[in-house]
Design a protein around this motif. Structure first.
Motif, PDB file in Angstrom:
ATOM      1  N   UNK A 277      57.816 -28.138 -48.441  1.00 54.92           N
ATOM      2  CA  UNK A 277      57.721 -27.414 -47.175  1.00 54.92           C
ATOM      3  C   UNK A 277      57.953 -28.361 -45.995  1.00 54.92           C
ATOM      4  N   UNK A 278      57.301 -29.521 -45.998  1.00 43.75           N
ATOM      5  CA  UNK A 278      57.457 -30.480 -44.911  1.00 43.75           C
ATOM      6  C   UNK A 278      58.876 -31.050 -44.879  1.00 43.75           C
ATOM      7  N   UNK A 279      59.419 -31.331 -46.058  1.00 42.63           N
ATOM      8  CA  UNK A 279      60.785 -31.869 -46.113  1.00 42.63           C
ATOM      9  C   UNK A 279      61.789 -30.861 -45.568  1.00 42.63           C
ATOM     10  N   UNK A 280      61.600 -29.576 -45.899  1.00 46.14           N
ATOM     11  CA  UNK A 280      62.496 -28.535 -45.381  1.00 46.14           C
ATOM     12  C   UNK A 280      62.347 -28.381 -43.867  1.00 46.14           C
ATOM     13  N   UNK A 281      61.105 -28.442 -43.383  1.00 46.71           N
ATOM     14  CA  UNK A 281      60.871 -28.354 -41.939  1.00 46.71           C
ATOM     15  C   UNK A 281      61.504 -29.525 -41.191  1.00 46.71           C
ATOM     16  N   UNK A 282      61.402 -30.723 -41.769  1.00 49.24           N
ATOM     17  CA  UNK A 282      62.003 -31.912 -41.171  1.00 49.24           C
ATOM     18  C   UNK A 282      63.520 -31.787 -41.132  1.00 49.24           C
ATOM     19  N   UNK A 283      64.081 -31.294 -42.221  1.00 50.80           N
ATOM     20  CA  UNK A 283      65.528 -31.092 -42.285  1.00 50.80           C
ATOM     21  C   UNK A 283      65.976 -30.031 -41.275  1.00 50.80           C
ATOM     22  N   UNK A 284      65.238 -28.946 -41.158  1.00 53.16           N
ATOM     23  CA  UNK A 284      65.587 -27.883 -40.186  1.00 53.16           C
ATOM     24  C   UNK A 284      65.536 -28.422 -38.774  1.00 53.16           C
ATOM     25  N   UNK A 285      64.519 -29.225 -38.440  1.00 59.15           N
ATOM     26  CA  UNK A 285      64.421 -29.832 -37.108  1.00 59.15           C
ATOM     27  C   UNK A 285      65.565 -30.785 -36.840  1.00 59.15           C
TER      28      UNK A 285
END
Length: 184
Positions: free
Chosen positions: A172-180
């Motif tokens: 979840x955090x990795x996906x959020x970081x990638x989206x940002x």
């Protein structure tokens, strides 16, 4: 003025401190922590038990009777059984999950361990917990107790909290970081 979350935390802390003190004085810390582990598993695995503990619709007397009936089934030691009786008679069974967490921390501190709060997308098996304990012990240089929780919203991976330090290896955090990163 304290918020309701602060009151709940301090209330659970007072109950947990009382139970831990009694267990320590009676030299039954291991028996009490085993019983609390059994209760924690029951809370996770049984929706009926979780509802009994958390529902305001269950009266104190009915809750006390239900808990008394469950004690032998869950192999609860007498100290913890008496404690559960007090919680149910005082209408505080809703604090049980928090009390379990705080007693685990107190017991770990008593044994010279550090407690790591571990959140994963699905329950960790015994082998994974043992490997995690070993890795954390190597990193910290002392024994580590694991307080495991499940949060399916993590999607995968793991989040480890050691005091103020946090290791977040969740998808979840990795996906959020990638989206940002893609936005900026």
């Amino acid at each position: 003025m304290e918020t309701s979350g602060g009151i709940q935390a301090s209330l659970a802390g007072r109950y947990a401190t009382a139970l831990f003190g009694l267990a320590r004085d009676e030299m039954k810390i291991d028996a009490v922590t085993r019983s609390l582990d059994s209760l924690d598993r029951a809370l996770t695995e049984s929706t009926d038990f979780a509802a009994l503990v958390s529902s305001p619709m269950v009266g104190r007397a009915d809750a006390a009777k239900a808990i008394a009936a469950l004690v032998p089934t869950l192999s609860i030691d007498p100290t913890t059984a008496n404690f559960l009786n007090v919680l149910s008679k005082n209408g505080r069974l809703g604090e049980l999950k928090s009390v379990i967490r705080v007693v685990r921390q107190l017991a770990a501190g008593h044994r010279g361990e550090t407690t790591a709060e571990v959140t994963s997308a699905r329950a960790l098996d015994d082998q994974q917990v043992a490997a995690l304990k070993s890795n954390l012990k190597t990193r910290l240089g002392r024994d580590v107790a694991i307080d495991a929780r499940v949060d399916p919203s993590l999607l995968g991976g793991i989040v480890v909290r050691l005091g103020s330090q946090m290791i977040d290896a969740s998808i979840k955090t990795k996906l959020n970081t990638l989206a940002n990163a893609m936005k900026g």
